[in-house]
Design a protein around this motif. Sequence first.
Motif, PDB file in Angstrom:
ATOM      1  N   ASP A   1      11.501   2.817  30.208  1.00 10.24           N
ATOM      2  CA  ASP A   1       9.897   2.308  30.293  1.00 10.24           C
ATOM      3  C   ASP A   1       9.038   2.870  29.628  1.00 10.24           C
ATOM      4  O   ASP A   1       8.605   2.395  28.121  1.00 10.24           O
TER       5      ASP A   1
ATOM      6  N   GLU B   1      10.042   2.463  25.412  1.00 11.94           N
ATOM      7  CA  GLU B   1       9.492   1.036  25.483  1.00 11.94           C
ATOM      8  C   GLU B   1       8.327   1.543  25.215  1.00 11.94           C
ATOM      9  O   GLU B   1       7.949   1.152  24.060  1.00 11.94           O
ATOM     10  N   ARG B   2       7.567   1.950  26.091  1.00 12.02           N
ATOM     11  CA  ARG B   2       6.594   1.735  25.576  1.00 12.02           C
ATOM     12  C   ARG B   2       5.351   2.666  23.999  1.00 12.02           C
ATOM     13  O   ARG B   2       4.863   1.899  23.739  1.00 12.02           O
TER      14      ARG B   2
END
Length: 178
Positions: A166, A169-170
């Motif tokens: 995550d 992805e951020r």
Amino acid sequence: MFEVTALLHRDGAIYQDINPGMSLEHCFFLSFPREVLITELLRRTLPNLRAVRVPIFSGCGSFHCYISMKKTIEGQPRQAILTALSADHYIKHVVVVDEDVDISNEEEVLWAIATRVQADKDLLIVPESMGTLLDPSAPRAITAKMGIDATKPLGDFPPRLSLPKDALERARALLGAG
């Protein structure tokens, strides 16, 4: 002798052929049987073998071999290297990596070489070996072969660092790298 009485054709027909040289079809048909052969030979003595890859493009389906294994004893990677180099006279570069490296991703294989190899300890050179006339670098089909042990030494070794999915992805979203 024969006499032609009719000539038929098909609209949108597909003609299947194998392109010689540096084409996907040609290199795949070279690569796949080598992977099977080397896997069968390695499984005889290395039950901890994970996978074998003979890359289609970077090694022309013939010259490179990547081996993934779960090393349990020092010396196993060298055994794998010698087995692969002797299995097929086309193979001239073998890289052995730990099971945490994806051998179908050449960036990961190169990363393992960069972070786990010391040239004075982890390279094996076999000079004056039988090669193939199809290798443009090997006059008279005599070549040097090389094995690289890109496995971690057993015992203490720094862990592989990674970021949570995550977070990656951020960061990609913030950078616009999708």
